[in-house]
Design a protein around this motif. Structure first.
Motif, short mmCIF file in Angstrom:
data_model
loop_
_atom_site.label_atom_id
_atom_site.label_comp_id
_atom_site.label_asym_id
_atom_site.label_seq_id
_atom_site.Cartn_x
_atom_site.Cartn_y
_atom_site.Cartn_z
N ARG A 190 0.96 -1.14 0.11
CA ARG A 190 -0.06 -0.02 0.01
C ARG A 190 1.03 1.19 -0.07
O ARG A 190 2.04 1.35 0.28
N ILE A 195 -4.14 3.50 11.90
CA ILE A 195 -3.23 2.80 11.00
C ILE A 195 -2.79 1.44 11.32
O ILE A 195 -2.37 1.20 12.48
N CYS A 212 3.26 10.33 5.04
CA CYS A 212 3.56 10.83 6.19
C CYS A 212 2.36 11.68 6.80
O CYS A 212 1.50 11.93 5.88
N ILE A 227 -8.13 8.24 11.87
CA ILE A 227 -7.36 7.25 11.07
C ILE A 227 -6.87 5.97 12.07
O ILE A 227 -6.04 6.53 12.84
N ILE A 238 -4.16 6.41 2.48
CA ILE A 238 -2.63 6.54 2.82
C ILE A 238 -2.44 6.84 4.23
O ILE A 238 -1.24 6.81 4.68
N GLY A 239 -3.23 7.35 5.08
CA GLY A 239 -3.02 7.28 6.52
C GLY A 239 -2.39 8.85 6.64
O GLY A 239 -1.50 8.98 7.69
N CYS A 240 -2.58 9.80 5.93
CA CYS A 240 -1.92 11.17 6.19
C CYS A 240 -2.74 12.01 7.04
O CYS A 240 -2.16 13.06 7.64
N LYS A 241 -3.92 11.55 7.61
CA LYS A 241 -4.51 12.43 8.65
C LYS A 241 -5.13 14.05 8.38
O LYS A 241 -5.31 14.51 9.10
N PRO A 264 -6.48 11.55 -1.84
CA PRO A 264 -6.40 10.24 -2.51
C PRO A 264 -7.85 9.97 -3.07
O PRO A 264 -7.82 8.79 -3.21
N PHE A 280 -3.18 -1.57 5.96
CA PHE A 280 -4.27 -0.66 5.46
C PHE A 280 -4.36 0.40 6.69
O PHE A 280 -3.94 0.37 7.82
N CYS A 281 -5.03 1.19 6.19
CA CYS A 281 -5.60 2.35 7.33
C CYS A 281 -7.13 2.29 7.17
O CYS A 281 -7.73 2.09 6.08
#
Lengths: 605, 122
Positions: free
Chosen positions: A293, B39, A297, B37, B11-14, B114, B43-44
């Motif tokens: 995936r 993480i 950041c 989110i 993508i976990g960027c918050k 995303p 996956f997130c």
């Protein structure tokens, strides 16, 4: 206060105490944050001639006014100290969640001084700052340490699931503990403040990890304006091909670009092209092969970092990377041509906590010494020609300082000199040269040679962009780009996104919205130049001279790529002139006056 | 109207957490966000604090997401007051998504580059 917290957290490990200091206003206004603040503080507080691994060295973790605000790609934090690898100033940066957490905990800077009597880790949870014993963590690999810390935190701090996965951790692997001079500080399971060997500085202080968790806030001067500006930026970004490519492939699009243009570091920089890498020229191939995936950041929607999978059951299911630099230095440069092998090597380096780039050049140097017969097999205990998988064994030996690894852990200059051929180590100021072969682009050679920290990929720009290919202008651009990156590192913005797809205009825009002070590009350029010059003064005081601003003879004398050599002497003089430095690379009086650094220059010029 | 979550694109960027806090409080603090989110390695998982429903608590326990075990209470979107997440950190007041006003204009969707979050008519 907007943007900044205005607070510095200091930890004295020798006495086991910590306290908060108010941030002086000039530090915020004139040095912005991150890299700028770090050099100002180190210049004022440590003697540049100290032994970097002594307790006198100070380790600074720094954020900037943009960190944690949601400005796109402002995730990074800077770690700074005197480098044990190059003896210069060091300021590697690292992405992930640590920087934002430090900011939310209420601090702009964390300064770690002295030396802990035994293994310890630092836990920061808002105002609760503790130095805790870490005997149970000592010797653990980087991600093992993180898992163990999370278990620790769940019990000791009573944190819930969300808090635990929000936490930011910076730690060292066995290499840092064993004072390997190119050890990294690792963060968030595979990110690294990699170059310059600050993992060894952390190890020398007996600090295994720093954890940060903040539940505070960052104030923004014009919150409405900022929210709309970022929204507009994303709407534009949906059609920006460069940015879309970053999210799809990250740095995986670069091996192809480098290999096709004959500038992929290969076989200890003997070549600029790798036959084995032809199959990876299409990034889609790599993506299909190993990607699990995309990982962004904190506050970075570009997500260029990738999690990947190795099929080997000996390795964990998924791991971060490898990035292009690791692929080139551990891969083509060491003669490895299989992506699985490269992933293994990258994984080992990350877990042991070693800089993949310098490690790659060290191993390729050992391979060439072995092939040429200068390095006898009895010293190694096994054959080590290019492409030999015994290099995995060697990686572990270096991190644990076993056998020949003990000598290699001291860095490339010492190692290659011991076997009589210092010219075979492809490094500058002790630091390994990154993936792009300098002979392919003169400008890149100059950027590596003149960099304050050594041959560093994060503090140089690739010469693809406008004007930078033209020999008439690239020296000028080298200076400009260096100053620009100095200020981007002070923001702190990610260099991957803000050079190339985006240039400086956004930096001043975000800064103005967030801090409420209007910054123009000209002001920022001047501040960047001052940071660069102050770093130079630090290096000069540490004993670095213009003789160190050079490239290995392979780059300057042997035409290996495109039948060219880099005429570094001529370029250097031209560069010094652009900088306003004398022929020996010392800033002259007028330049220092212009930048307001006369006092700092005293005793150097 | 509802917010559709495609966790595979996250993508976990918050950034959603940040803008949620920014839009509701004028400051940046993910702990004040109505979306969180989670993480995981592979996956997130974006979870929005939705309305409380009694039925949701019947499915407590571990649930499978994409072949991996996840705590059901964590991924549940019901903003139950006893849940430890979704609370204003200073006051402890539970938070709940309000779709950023009327007509709905959820800022998290606007900032999700995303496109893991999208607003759909239903």
């Amino acid at each position: 206060m907007f943007g900044w917290n205005g607070r510095i957290l200091r930890i004295d490990l020798t006495r086991g105490t910590n306290w908060v200091e108010e941030m002086p206003t000039y530090l915020m206004q004139e040095y912005i944050g991150g890299r700028g603040m770090c050099i100002r503080i180190l210049f004022d507080e440590i003697d540049p001639r100290i032994d970097p691994l002594s307790s006198e060295n100070k380790l600074i973790f720094a954020t900037g006014p943009l960190t944690g605000t949601g400005a796109p790609a402002a995730s990074r934090f800077i770690v700074s100290a005197k480098s044990p690898l190059s003896n210069c100033i060091a300021n590697p940066c690292c992405g992930g969640y640590f920087g934002a957490n430090l900011k939310y905990a209420g601090y702009d800077l964390l300064i770690v001084e002295g030396k802990s009597p035994g293994p310890a880790y630092i836990s920061i949870h808002n105002d609760r700052v503790e130095i805790r014993p870490a005997e149970h963590l000592w010797g653990k690999l980087a991600t093992e340490t993180e898992h163990a810390l999370r278990v620790d935190m769940r019990l000791r701090d009573d944190l819930d699931d969300w808090a635990l996965n929000t936490i930011g951790i910076a730690d060292i692997g066995p290499a840092g503990e064993n004072l390997v001079r190119f050890a990294c500080i690792m963060s968030d399971g595979g990110r690294a403040a990699g170059r310059s060997g600050l993992g060894a500085v952390m190890g020398s202080k007996n600090i295994k990890a720093v954890t940060a968790l903040g539940t505070g806030q960052v104030n923004i001067a014009d919150a409405e304006g900022f929210r709309k500006a970022v929204m507009g930026f994303y709407q534009e970004g949906r059609n920006n091909g460069e940015l879309i490519k970053r999210r799809m492939y990250g740095t995986w699009s670069l091996p192809g670009r480098a290999n096709k243009s004959k500038s992929q570091a290969s076989l200890n920089f003997k070549e600029g092209y790798s036959e084995a890498f032809v199959k990876y020229e299409d990034p889609e191939v790599i993506r299909k092969l190993i990607r699990v995936r995309d990982e962004g950041c904190f506050s970075c929607p570009f997500g260029c970092s990738k999690r990947s999978r190795i099929k080997d059951p000996e390795y964990p299911k998924t791991a971060k990377g490898p990035e292009h630099e690791s692929m080139a230095l551990l891969g083509s440069n060491c003669g490895l041509g299989d992506m699985e092998d490269i992933c293994r090597a990258n994984y080992l380096c990350n877990e042991l906590g070693m800089d993949t780039i310098t490690t790659g050049t060290m191993i390729s140097c050992a391979m060439e010494l072995y092939e040429e017969g200068y390095l006898p097999e009895k010293d190694l205990g096994y054959p080590l020609e290019f492409g030999n998988r015994n290099m995995f064994k060697l990686l572990k030996q270096i991190a644990h300082r076993e056998g020949i690894g003990d000598l290699m852990a001291e860095g490339g200059i010492a190692f290659a000199a011991k076997y009589g051929h210092p010219e075979l180590f492809m490094g500058i100021k002790g630091m390994g040269i990154p993936a792009w072969h300098p002979q392919a682009f003169d400008a890149l050679g100059l950027q590596y040679a003149t960099n304050n920290v050594g041959a560093n990929h994060t503090k140089s720009t690739l010469p693809f962009y406008e004007g930078r290919k033209d020999p008439a202008h690239f020296v000028e651009f080298t200076k400009k780009d260096q100053d620009y990156l100095a200020i981007a590192d002070s923001g702190v913005l990610c260099w991957i996104i803000y050079h190339g797809p985006l240039w400086g205009e956004k930096l001043s825009e975000w800064l103005t919205y967030i801090t409420g002070t209007t910054y123009t590009q000209e002001t920022l350029d001047r501040l960047g130049e001052r940071i660069w010059n102050l770093e130079r003064l630090f290096n000069l005081k540490a004993g670095i001279t213009c003789k160190d601003d050079t490239l290995p003879p392979r780059i300057t004398k042997e035409p290996r790529v495109k039948n060219r050599v880099v005429d570094i002497d001529r370029l250097l003089q031209e560069y010094y002139e652009w900088r306003g430095w004398d022929k020996k690379g010392v800033p002259n009086q007028e330049k220092l006056q212009e930048l307001g650094l006369e006092k700092e220059g005293a005793g150097v010029i | 109207m509802r917010i559709k979550i495609d966790y595979k694109k996250c993508i976990g960027c918050k950034q959603c957490e940040i803008v949620c806090s920014l839009a509701h409080t004028g400051t940046v603090n993910p702990w004040r966000s109505r979306i969180r989110i989670f993480i995981r390695e592979e996956f997130c998982l974006p979870v929005i604090a939705g309305p409380y429903t009694e039925a949701a608590c019947n499915s407590k326990g571990m649930v499978m997401v994409d072949g991996l075990e996840v705590d059901g209470c964590v991924v549940c979107r019901a903003s139950r007051p006893t849940k430890s997440v979704y609370k204003e950190p200073d006051t402890g007041i539970p938070l709940k998504c309000d779709f950023c006003g009327e007509p709905p204009d959820p800022q998290c969707v606007q900032w999700c580059a995303p496109e893991a979050l999208t607003l759909i008519e239903e």
